[in-house]
Write a protein that holds these residues in place. Structure first.
Motif: not given
Ligand code: TXA
Ligand code: MG
Length: 321
Positions: A124-150
């Motif tokens: 996803h382009r927006a994700a790569r642009v964001l990582i690039d802007r931050c200049g650090v690797p981004l840790a990212a698990p699925s954005a849901n409370p633990s135990g719920e579908p992604s």
């Protein structure tokens, strides 16, 4: 207060997101697989906040997202096989678990203390642009409370985590809809740790047969090397009955393929029997049926191609532990 939702393609929104992340905040970002809850992987306080927001057991290691192969190589030790896989399948739904590079900056907490690091370059382009802007690797698990579908839409993210994070970037529905395939690479040996959005056959066509995880991966000891393999990771509230020919009274039906019309309330993962379409619909359909029904009967899904990962997620969702 609930997190603002901004369009991922808007440069001003991207700049705001990068500012939040560099300051140790939490931003939900679209990827082609599922929405990720991003934090600066090099900042242990940011990563601690991330675990807290998800309500996730701390021993679960996180995937760190990078914008290019060079940055990935500063974090993980790439064997020739690992490099070949990255060049062939990145950007895309493949995560490589590799020995951590001695000079790497990814925090111990993001690795959950493991000597390995999980790396992925999202398509996803927006994700790569964001990582690039931050200049650090981004840790990212699925954005849901633990135990719920992604989550596969920004709305899913807002429903589950809106009150606990700083910003949601809306990049539309996720094209793949299943989390990335996770492979551990040790030298010339590749082990399939989690089936996902890149089908096994595509990887095996260039890497040969993938090994099955052994006790080192499933964790004879305290911290499993790939805790994503623990059952009950994906747990809708409804009870699921798999490989069902039709719904019984009181059940909703989650169909796949043309099949017989069941007459019951329900949804179809793909009326034409297309596994890619089924993968993209899986979590949204599970959520929709989960909200309305106590029991869901699920049609059989073939084990070929993305079917391996779809069936893996369905089995986890069905397991009541
Ligand atoms: O598609 C995806 O992979 C999504 C998007 C947001 O990129 N992310 C995701 O992250 O699913 P998460 O944290 O929910 O899943 C991490 C998976 C788990 O199965 C975990 O056990 C495995 O990666 N993992 C992480 N670090 C590992 C490591 N060092 N060795 C082996 N497995 C690891
Ligand atoms: Mg998850």
């Amino acid at each position: 207060m609930t997190a603002p939702v901004l369009p991922a393609a808007d440069p001003a929104a991207g700049a705001r997101a990068a500012e939040i992340l560099r300051a140790g905040g939490l931003v939900a970002m679209p990827t082609e697989t599922v929405y990720g809850l991003a934090a600066d992987a090099t900042n242990p306080r940011a990563v601690a906040r991330l675990f807290e927001a998800k309500g996730r057991p701390r021993f679960n290691p996180l995937i760190s997202h990078v914008a290019d192969l060079e940055k990935a190589m500063a974090e993980g030790l790439f064997s020739p096989l690992a490099e070949m896989l990255a060049r062939r399948f990145w950007p895309g739904p493949l995560t490589l678990a590799l020995p951590a590079a001695p000079v790497g900056r990814i925090s111990e907490l993001a690795r959950a203390g493991l000597p390995t690091v999980a790396l992925r370059m999202p398509a996803h382009r927006a994700a790569r642009v964001l990582i690039d802007r931050c200049g650090v690797p981004l840790a990212a698990p699925s954005a849901n409370p633990s135990g719920e579908p992604s989550p596969t839409t920004a709305q899913h993210v807002a429903d589950g985590l809106g009150g606990r994070i700083d910003l949601i970037l809306d990049g539309g529905p996720c094209a793949v809809g299943l989390e990335s395939t996770v492979i551990a690479v040790e030298g010339q040996r590749a082990t399939l740790l989690r089936p996902g959005g890149l089908a096994r056959a595509e990887i095996e066509a260039v890497a040969g047969p993938l090994a099955a995880p052994d006790e080192r991966h499933t964790g004879g000891g305290a911290a499993p090397a790939s805790p994503g393999m623990l059952l009950r990771h994906y747990a809708p509230r409804a009870a699921l009955r798999l490989n069902a020919a039709a719904a019984e009274p009181g059940e909703a039906f989650l169909g796949f393929g043309p099949g017989p019309a069941s007459g019951a309330a329900g949804l179809n993962l793909s009326p034409s029997g297309d596994l890619r379409e089924a993968a993209a619909n899986l979590f949204a359909h599970l959520r929709a049926l989960d909200a309305a029904h106590g029991r869901i009967a699920v049609a059989p899904v073939p084990e070929t191609g993305l079917g391996e990962a779809i069936n893996d997620r369905l089995r986890r969702a069905a397991d009541r532990g």
